[in-house]
Enzyme design. Structure first.
Site, mmCIF file in Angstrom:
data_model
loop_
_atom_site.group_PDB
_atom_site.id
_atom_site.type_symbol
_atom_site.label_atom_id
_atom_site.label_comp_id
_atom_site.label_asym_id
_atom_site.label_seq_id
_atom_site.Cartn_x
_atom_site.Cartn_y
_atom_site.Cartn_z
ATOM 1 N N ASP A 69 0.978 -1.111 -0.041
ATOM 2 C CA ASP A 69 -0.047 0.052 -0.018
ATOM 3 C C ASP A 69 0.928 1.271 -0.070
ATOM 4 O O ASP A 69 1.495 1.552 1.059
ATOM 5 C CB ASP A 69 -0.792 -0.006 1.345
ATOM 6 N N SER A 155 -4.886 11.435 -14.712
ATOM 7 C CA SER A 155 -5.927 11.853 -15.411
ATOM 8 C C SER A 155 -5.777 13.287 -16.299
ATOM 9 O O SER A 155 -5.114 13.983 -15.920
ATOM 10 C CB SER A 155 -7.259 12.037 -14.641
ATOM 11 N N TYR A 157 -7.874 15.146 -16.989
ATOM 12 C CA TYR A 157 -8.862 16.274 -16.754
ATOM 13 C C TYR A 157 -8.131 16.914 -15.248
ATOM 14 O O TYR A 157 -8.785 17.812 -14.836
ATOM 15 C CB TYR A 157 -10.037 15.538 -16.278
ATOM 16 N N LYS A 161 -2.423 19.311 -11.868
ATOM 17 C CA LYS A 161 -1.976 18.829 -10.706
ATOM 18 C C LYS A 161 -0.795 17.906 -11.122
ATOM 19 O O LYS A 161 0.593 18.032 -10.493
ATOM 20 C CB LYS A 161 -2.752 18.004 -9.918
#
Length: 247
Positions: A69, A155, A157, A161
């Site tokens: 993780d 992404s 979109y 970032k």
């Protein structure tokens, strides 16, 4: 996938792919293995689930599935220590785990780049898996004197970032002398199979007839960025279906 020109220099080098339990991540891992890289496929899923995703693709014999993780600093630190011990460090990191607004990424004192990443440095870095992975990868590359490559897949979109993260990391690395670590942001549009949870809004379901990308298109974009000459770097790459609707 046809071997890509310029990938020879990565043969027998170690690549880490996060989010490898998804179709896109597994496709990237398989593509890198197909180019002769030693691939470590990370995902929060159990290793059997990662292997199952990889078994649907070719070139999985050179892929090691490992449960991790990457949002858990303890697990991530343990994994990168294991990579240093058993693989001599990380040459390529492909992160498909999601992005937040950038903060300081590398997280170490610039006159001591070989130090372990501290668990108390930075707040965003402590909680964002992409920044955590980037920090650990940079430390590994510098400590092992590797001219590596970090690729963040996010992404299209929220590409601002991704580009911001890439630019922040490039600026920090520019302050370190004699390093040639490259950083690339790849921003895909809608993809026909499930992406990591952070890009779930961009997943196209079976009821959506819009033309979309295939996982192989993302893998090819990763190979393209890696295939550039050592002195050239693709900072940002946006990729979408030719007929994809623009929002």
């Amino acid at each position: 996938m046809t071997p890509m020109r310029g990938m020879n220099r990565w043969a027998d080098k170690t690549a880490v792919v996060t989010g490898a339990g998804s179709a896109v991540g597994a496709g990237v891992a398989a593509a890198l293995a197909g180019e002769g890289m030693r691939v470590v496929a990370l995902d929060s899923k159990e290793e059997e689930a990662i292997t199952e995703a990889l078994n649907k693709l070719k070139y999985t014999s050179d892929v090691t599935a490992r449960q991790c993780d990457v949002s858990d600093l303890s697990q991530l630190t343990h994994t990168f220590r294991w990579l240093d011990q058993h693989h001599g460090g990380v040459h390529v990191l492909v992160s498909l785990t999601g992005l937040v607004e950038p903060s300081q990424i590398t997280g170490f004192v610039f006159d001591s780049p070989g130090e372990e990443a501290s668990e108390s440095q930075g707040t965003d870095v402590e909680t964002d898996p992409v920044l955590l992975c980037a920090r650990h990868a940079v430390v590994s590359m510098l400590k092992n004197e590797i001219d590596g490559h970090i690729i963040n897949v996010n992404s299209i979109y929220c590409r601002s970032k991704g580009a911001g993260c890439t630019e922040t990391l490039n600026q920090e690395l520019a302050r370190l002398k004699n390093n040639k670590i490259k950083v690339t942001s790849i921003s895909p549009g809608s993809v026909s199979s499930k992406l990591p949870a952070s890009t779930a809004d961009d997943v196209v379901t079976d009821s959506d007839p819009s033309p979309v990308l295939e996982p192989a298109d993302i893998a090819h974009a990763v190979l393209f960025a890696l295939s550039t000459s050592p002195h050239a770097n693709v900072h940002e790459l946006n990729i979408a279906s030719v007929a994809e609707r623009r929002l």
